[in-house]
Design an enzyme around this catalytic site. Structure first.
Site, PDB file in Angstrom:
ATOM      1  N   LEU A 101       0.890  -1.166   0.000  1.00  0.00           N
ATOM      2  CA  LEU A 101       0.000   0.000   0.000  1.00  0.00           C
ATOM      3  C   LEU A 101       0.919   1.204   0.000  1.00  0.00           C
ATOM      4  O   LEU A 101       2.001   1.161   0.603  1.00  0.00           O
ATOM      5  CB  LEU A 101      -0.884   0.005   1.258  1.00  0.00           C
ATOM      6  CG  LEU A 101      -1.984  -1.067   1.338  1.00  0.00           C
ATOM      7  CD1 LEU A 101      -2.726  -0.967   2.669  1.00  0.00           C
ATOM      8  CD2 LEU A 101      -2.972  -0.937   0.183  1.00  0.00           C
ATOM      9  N   ASP A 102       0.506   2.289  -0.640  1.00  0.00           N
ATOM     10  CA  ASP A 102       1.332   3.499  -0.636  1.00  0.00           C
ATOM     11  C   ASP A 102       1.521   3.984   0.803  1.00  0.00           C
ATOM     12  O   ASP A 102       0.718   3.667   1.691  1.00  0.00           O
ATOM     13  CB  ASP A 102       0.647   4.616  -1.435  1.00  0.00           C
ATOM     14  CG  ASP A 102       0.531   4.264  -2.907  1.00  0.00           C
ATOM     15  OD1 ASP A 102       1.300   3.408  -3.370  1.00  0.00           O
ATOM     16  OD2 ASP A 102      -0.345   4.856  -3.566  1.00  0.00           O
ATOM     17  N   LYS A 103       2.542   4.804   0.985  1.00  0.00           N
ATOM     18  CA  LYS A 103       2.852   5.311   2.332  1.00  0.00           C
ATOM     19  C   LYS A 103       1.636   6.017   2.950  1.00  0.00           C
ATOM     20  O   LYS A 103       1.355   5.884   4.146  1.00  0.00           O
ATOM     21  CB  LYS A 103       4.046   6.269   2.238  1.00  0.00           C
ATOM     22  CG  LYS A 103       4.604   6.675   3.568  1.00  0.00           C
ATOM     23  CD  LYS A 103       5.854   7.515   3.389  1.00  0.00           C
ATOM     24  CE  LYS A 103       6.165   8.232   4.680  1.00  0.00           C
ATOM     25  NZ  LYS A 103       6.904   9.470   4.463  1.00  0.00           N
TER      26      LYS A 103
END
Ligand code: URA
Length: 231
Positions: A101-103
């Site tokens: 998942l993106d940051k």
């Protein structure tokens, strides 16, 4: 498996701490004191204890994490906090996140040490769906629903048809996708002249994020939940 390897893998201590435990007669195999670090044991059948406490054998582990924003989906990172740093237990089991998942993305992230499971969930051929709750900069329309259904064109090719469900608030929607391309949901919204302002994954396959988990909390999956992931 060697006794010393079993003990360090199960978190009883480092290799040298385990050596000390054995030397001090703190370790028992099936109720008998054991000093030999190279003693072969069967982790499934033998009962190993340290200072009277039985060490439970864990082979494969499957955790559900409610990922908070601000953590990268990696095992190690020189600059940022990693999702693995949130898991205080089981560090000795070589954990890694299932996909990324993106940051700034929150929500359901699976953590495991099982490479085959990772492959089964992530492989595009397995078609495991992922559902995201999206907060959008602009209201989402029925026209957008149709465009997602037909397949949005991205710079790396057309994505598979995606389901877009508009809630009472047209700026809060649920999107179901079947791939895991880089920044996929954000890029799909960009393609319909909208922007994602907040992203949270709420479901993988038929497994829903447990609402009782606060951000940063995690727990083991049950056997039934493990099946739900791939169904
Ligand atoms: N799509 C994105 O754009 N970001 C994520 O973190 C997951 C899916």
């Amino acid at each position: 498996m060697r006794l010393d390897k079993f003990l360090s893998n199960m978190g009883a201590g480092t290799r040298s701490e385990v050596k000390q435990l054995l030397k001090k007669n703190a370790v028992m195999v099936n109720g008998k004191k054991e000093k030999q670090s190279k003693r072969q044991i069967n982790p499934e059948a033998d009962e190993i204890s340290v200072n009277g406490e039985v060490i439970a054998y864990i082979d494969k582990i499957y955790l559900m994490l409610n990922k908070p924003a601000g953590y990268v989906s990696a095992v190690e990172d020189a600059e940022h906090n990693t999702v693995i740093s949130l898991i205080e237990q089981y560090q000795y089991l070589d954990l890694f996140p299932v996909g990324r998942l993106d940051k700034d993305t929150e929500g359901l992230l699976l953590i495991t040490n099982d490479g085959q499971f990772n492959h089964d969930v992530m492989s595009p051929n397995k078609h495991v769906s992922k559902v995201y709750q999206v907060e959008a900069a602009q209201p989402v329309t029925q026209d957008d629903v149709q465009r997602f259904k037909e397949g949005i064109e991205l710079s790396d090719g057309k994505v598979k048809p995606a389901k877009l469900e508009i809630t009472e608030d047209p700026q809060i929607v649920f999107v179901t996708i079947h791939e895991g391309r880089y920044h996929q949901v954000k890029r799909m919204f960009h393609a319909i002249d909208n922007e994602v302002t907040k992203l949270k994954r709420v479901k993988i396959g038929n497994l829903k994020l447990d609402d009782n988990l606060l951000k940063g909390e995690y727990r083991e999956l049950t056997e039934t939940e493990l099946e739900l992931v791939k169904s």
